[in-house]
Design a protein around this motif. Sequence first.
Motif, PDB file in Angstrom:
ATOM      1  N   THR A   1       1.883  10.555  -2.803  1.00 56.99           N
ATOM      2  CA  THR A   1       0.526  10.024  -2.920  1.00 56.99           C
ATOM      3  C   THR A   1      -0.373  10.669  -1.876  1.00 56.99           C
TER       4      THR A   1
ATOM      5  N   ARG B   1      -7.550   3.992  -7.059  1.00 54.25           N
ATOM      6  CA  ARG B   1      -6.716   5.015  -7.689  1.00 54.25           C
ATOM      7  C   ARG B   1      -7.552   5.868  -8.633  1.00 54.25           C
ATOM      8  N   GLN B   2      -7.295   7.156  -8.596  1.00 55.33           N
ATOM      9  CA  GLN B   2      -8.045   8.118  -9.399  1.00 55.33           C
ATOM     10  C   GLN B   2      -7.239   8.529 -10.630  1.00 55.33           C
ATOM     11  N   PRO B   3      -7.913   9.040 -11.651  1.00 55.94           N
ATOM     12  CA  PRO B   3      -7.184   9.550 -12.818  1.00 55.94           C
ATOM     13  C   PRO B   3      -6.209  10.643 -12.388  1.00 55.94           C
ATOM     14  N   GLU B   4      -5.048  10.659 -13.014  1.00 59.24           N
ATOM     15  CA  GLU B   4      -4.019  11.627 -12.635  1.00 59.24           C
ATOM     16  C   GLU B   4      -4.429  13.035 -13.046  1.00 59.24           C
ATOM     17  N   GLN B   5      -3.989  13.996 -12.229  1.00 62.09           N
ATOM     18  CA  GLN B   5      -4.240  15.410 -12.479  1.00 62.09           C
ATOM     19  C   GLN B   5      -2.902  16.124 -12.588  1.00 62.09           C
ATOM     20  N   ASN B   6      -2.845  17.144 -13.421  1.00 58.80           N
ATOM     21  CA  ASN B   6      -1.620  17.935 -13.551  1.00 58.80           C
ATOM     22  C   ASN B   6      -1.256  18.572 -12.221  1.00 58.80           C
TER      23      ASN B   6
ATOM     24  N   PRO C   1      -0.385  15.125  -6.696  1.00 59.53           N
ATOM     25  CA  PRO C   1       0.102  13.754  -6.494  1.00 59.53           C
ATOM     26  C   PRO C   1      -0.887  12.690  -6.974  1.00 59.53           C
ATOM     27  N   ILE C   2      -0.381  11.473  -7.091  1.00 60.37           N
ATOM     28  CA  ILE C   2      -1.248  10.323  -7.349  1.00 60.37           C
ATOM     29  C   ILE C   2      -2.254  10.258  -6.211  1.00 60.37           C
ATOM     30  N   THR C   3      -3.510  10.013  -6.547  1.00 63.77           N
ATOM     31  CA  THR C   3      -4.582  10.093  -5.567  1.00 63.77           C
ATOM     32  C   THR C   3      -5.386   8.794  -5.512  1.00 63.77           C
TER      33      THR C   3
ATOM     34  N   HIS D   1       0.715   0.097  -4.068  1.00 59.22           N
ATOM     35  CA  HIS D   1       1.271   1.267  -4.769  1.00 59.22           C
ATOM     36  C   HIS D   1       2.394   1.905  -3.952  1.00 59.22           C
TER      37      HIS D   1
ATOM     38  N   LYS E   1       6.606   2.382  -4.420  1.00 56.92           N
ATOM     39  CA  LYS E   1       7.203   3.718  -4.446  1.00 56.92           C
ATOM     40  C   LYS E   1       8.272   3.890  -3.366  1.00 56.92           C
TER      41      LYS E   1
END
Length: 167
Positions: free
Chosen positions: A103, A127-132, A135-137, A162, A166
């Motif tokens: 993260t 939490r932000q939308p996931e990016q390819n 990491p989770i942001t 979160h 994890k």
Amino acid sequence: MDRLPDQLQPGLHLVFVGTAASERSAATGHYYAHPGNRFWRTLHEVGLTPRLYLPAEFPALLSLGIGFTDLCKLGAGMDHVALKAGVDVASFVKKIRQHRPATVAFTSKKAASLFYGRPTSTIALGRQPEQNDFPITFVLASPSGAASGAWTLQPWRELAEHVGRKA
């Protein structure tokens, strides 16, 4: 020369990403060193650390799976001054992809806006939308005393929940 050393290693649960070192942090060599900064108190309050750490103890957080870096490694002070030294988003992304933390948490909307290349007004906390291949942001309310008017603990709590799931 970098104002603050990166505190990164493979396998971290969480990396905090600031805009740039404050003048106090640059002078002491410690992240979030100004007494008016809420960072260290907040980490403990939301349960990300088992006790209240002092800024000088930041290297000890590696043992908790927590690291640190900034987008502007050469400047220091308030953003309008520090950022004149330049922001290297590509270098930041390379470091994150190399170390692969679970993260990433930007400690202000300003830091997130520099990363995303968008105005701060378009950046939401949390939490932000996931990016390819990234990491989770999360984007957190700035703990800086200079940003007191926009302070909220909620995104910090969301991050702690979160990370707790994890760990």
